[in-house]
Design an enzyme around this catalytic site. Structure first.
Site, PDB file in Angstrom:
ATOM      1  N   LYS A 138       0.861  -1.193   0.000  1.00 55.29           N
ATOM      2  CA  LYS A 138       0.000   0.000   0.000  1.00 55.29           C
ATOM      3  C   LYS A 138       0.887   1.229   0.000  1.00 55.29           C
ATOM      4  CE  LYS A 138      -4.466   0.936   0.528  1.00 55.29           C
ATOM      5  NZ  LYS A 138      -5.512  -0.023   0.198  1.00 55.29           N
TER       6      LYS A 138
ATOM      7  N   GLY B  53     -19.873   7.436   2.751  1.00 48.81           N
ATOM      8  CA  GLY B  53     -18.826   7.589   1.734  1.00 48.81           C
ATOM      9  C   GLY B  53     -19.482   7.477   0.374  1.00 48.81           C
TER      10      GLY B  53
ATOM     11  N   GLY C   3     -17.738   8.001  -2.713  1.00 54.13           N
ATOM     12  CA  GLY C   3     -16.714   8.009  -3.761  1.00 54.13           C
ATOM     13  C   GLY C   3     -16.989   6.850  -4.702  1.00 54.13           C
ATOM     14  N   ASN C   4     -15.930   6.270  -5.238  1.00 52.51           N
ATOM     15  CA  ASN C   4     -16.079   5.187  -6.204  1.00 52.51           C
ATOM     16  C   ASN C   4     -16.893   4.019  -5.639  1.00 52.51           C
ATOM     17  OD1 ASN C   4     -14.853   2.389  -7.019  1.00 52.51           O
ATOM     18  ND2 ASN C   4     -14.698   3.667  -8.839  1.00 52.51           N
ATOM     19  N   ALA C   5     -16.466   3.487  -4.488  1.00 52.85           N
ATOM     20  CA  ALA C   5     -17.126   2.297  -3.937  1.00 52.85           C
ATOM     21  C   ALA C   5     -18.551   2.617  -3.482  1.00 52.85           C
ATOM     22  CB  ALA C   5     -16.308   1.728  -2.786  1.00 52.85           C
ATOM     23  N   GLY C   6     -18.719   3.673  -2.714  1.00 53.88           N
ATOM     24  CA  GLY C   6     -20.022   4.003  -2.134  1.00 53.88           C
ATOM     25  C   GLY C   6     -21.071   4.348  -3.179  1.00 53.88           C
TER      26      GLY C   6
HETATM   27  N1  GLU Z   1      -7.196   0.171  -3.131  1.00 56.79           N
HETATM   28  C1  GLU Z   1      -7.980  -1.013  -3.345  1.00 56.79           C
HETATM   29  C2  GLU Z   1      -7.975  -1.875  -2.102  1.00 56.79           C
HETATM   30  O1  GLU Z   1      -7.826  -1.392  -1.013  1.00 56.79           O
HETATM   31  C3  GLU Z   1      -7.568  -1.755  -4.607  1.00 56.79           C
HETATM   32  C4  GLU Z   1      -6.163  -2.243  -4.632  1.00 56.79           C
HETATM   33  C5  GLU Z   1      -5.713  -2.793  -5.975  1.00 56.79           C
HETATM   34  O2  GLU Z   1      -6.497  -2.807  -6.887  1.00 56.79           O
HETATM   35  O3  GLU Z   1      -4.540  -3.198  -6.048  1.00 56.79           O
HETATM   36  O4  GLU Z   1      -8.204  -3.061  -2.137  1.00 56.79           O
END
Ligand code: GLU
Length: 411
Positions: A102, A214, A216-219
């Site tokens: 990350k 939230g 954003g993309n996910a929410g």
């Molecule tokens: N940021 C996303 C996660 O927390 C996706 C990570 C990715 O696609 O490598 O899972």
């Protein structure tokens, strides 16, 4: 508790059930490598600002490190390390050939112009390019990063190494080797496992109510999928606040309102509420889709949802877990519920390596299979060991990581 302590608590809990040796847990308690960088950026007004960033590779026994990069004003080293450890677990749980990584940059991207954002993104890659790569460590989007930023990062990396390397990063725009379906993958993955959980209880989305923290993309995509499947989304929120309508919100119009005004608040025909109020609404489904540590020992008691689908990473603390599980809440843990994103990232990377691209329906079908399989594995472990869903998800993941560590002779 900081997020890394949360991870250690979760690790210890599952390690105990699995009776793991101290050697193994000792390895998993530490990230393999944390790169700390400072990135000087020439701002539009001619001044230079320096931004701090990190890339953490937690464990790579199963393959190259994989995980997003977030841009957020509160990012800390500890947080990035915890998020990388959660990625190790998530990737192992989904049986992806990846370890966990990350990245994070301490910045408020909303205050930067496009040009400044591009220079920052390229600057980050200049600092870490020796440590990332399609066989080493593969970043992706996370909180407040997106395909446009991934494109700049890939372009910078390719310039530095002197060759095309689309597999260095995922979540790219389609034209540069992105995968169909990646845009909504996190949300639809969460939707699939929620469907499985409802099925287990002999019920469905029909007539349920939901609240989403939230947008954003996910929410926002989760809102859309629930809305399209006859679930009433009665409350949503973003960093500026939330909105509520007991009769259900017209999600597509809310998405449009946010696009125009920058927030969901002040949506017509809805009452403004706070983020805290949203978490304790009387709904069937609660989807925390923002940041970590929002459901805690302090408010878990007031949570009224029957299902929590953790689209954010680490939204529920261990103290809250205890309270919620005692209340009989069905938690779809983050490393399962939001794994659709990284799973389609994996599909993207595979397509990049083959140079052959799949139809959208193929991507979604393959994702559904993977998500449903992981759900079933967790469910079986819950029965086998009599543990809650979070512990079960860690057990499934840890079994794979430990097997790889043993096969490599590490522990
Ligand atoms: N940021 C996303 C996660 O927390 C996706 C990570 C990715 O696609 O490598 O899972």
């Amino acid at each position: 508790m900081n997020p890394y302590e949360v991870f250690l608590t979760q690790l210890d809990g599952a390690a105990q059930v699995l009776n793991l040796s101290k050697h193994v847990t000792r390895v998993l308690r530490e990230p393999e490598r944390v790169i700390e960088v400072s990135i000087p950026v020439r701002m539009d007004d001619g001044t230079v600002q320096v931004f701090k960033g990190w890339r953490s590779e937690h464990n790579t026994a199963l393959g190259p490190a994989k995980g997003g990069i977030r841009y957020h004003w509160d990012v800390t080293r500890d947080e990035v390390v915890a998020l990388s450890a959660w990625m190790s677990m998530k990737n192992a749980l989904l049986d992806l050939p990846y370890g966990g990584g990350k990245g994070g940059v301490r910045v408020n991207p909303k205050e930067l112009s496009d040009g400044e954002l591009e220079r920052l993104s390229r600057g980050f890659v200049d600092r870490v390019y020796k440590y990332i790569g399609p066989d080493q460590d593969i970043p992706a989007p996370d909180v407040y990063t997106n395909p446009k930023i991934m494109a700049w990062m890939m372009d910078e990396y390719e310039k530095l190494v002197g060759k095309k390397a689309p597999g260095v990063i995922t979540g790219k725009p389609l034209i540069l080797g992105g995968s169909k379906g990646r845009g909504y993958a996190t949300a639809i993955g969460g939707f699939f496992v929620l469907r499985e959980a409802l099925k287990m209880n002999s019920t469905s989305f029909e007539g349920k109510t939901a609240a989403i923290q939230g947008f954003g993309n996910a929410g926002s995509f989760m809102g859309k999928f629930l809305y399209e499947n006859s679930t009433k989304v009665i409350a949503v929120s973003d960093s500026k606040g939330g909105i509520y309508n007991p009769n259900g919100l017209p999600i597509l119009e809310v998405i449009d309102h946010k696009r125009r005004t920058g927030s969901v608040v002040n949506f017509p025909n809805a009452e403004n509420i706070t983020n805290e109020e949203l978490l304790t609404m009387d709904v069937d489904i609660l989807a925390p889709a923002a940041l970590e540590g929002v459901v805690t020992g302090k408010n878990a008691d007031q949570v009224r949802a029957k299902y929590i689908v953790e689209l954010a990473n680490g939204p529920v603390t261990p103290e809250a877990d205890e309270i919620l599980y005692k209340k009989g809440v069905f938690i779809l843990p983050d490393i399962l519920a939001n794994a659709g994103g990284v799973t389609v990232s994996y599909f993207e990377w595979v397509q990049n390596r083959m140079g052959y691209y799949w139809e959208e329906s193929e991507v979604v079908e393959k994702l559904d299979k993977k998500m449903s399989k992981a759900f079933k594995e967790i469910y079986d472990v819950m029965e086998e060991y009599g543990v809650n869903s979070r512990k079960a998800s860690y057990i499934v993941a840890l079994r794979r990581i430990v097997e790889a560590l043993k096969a490599r002779g590490v522990a």
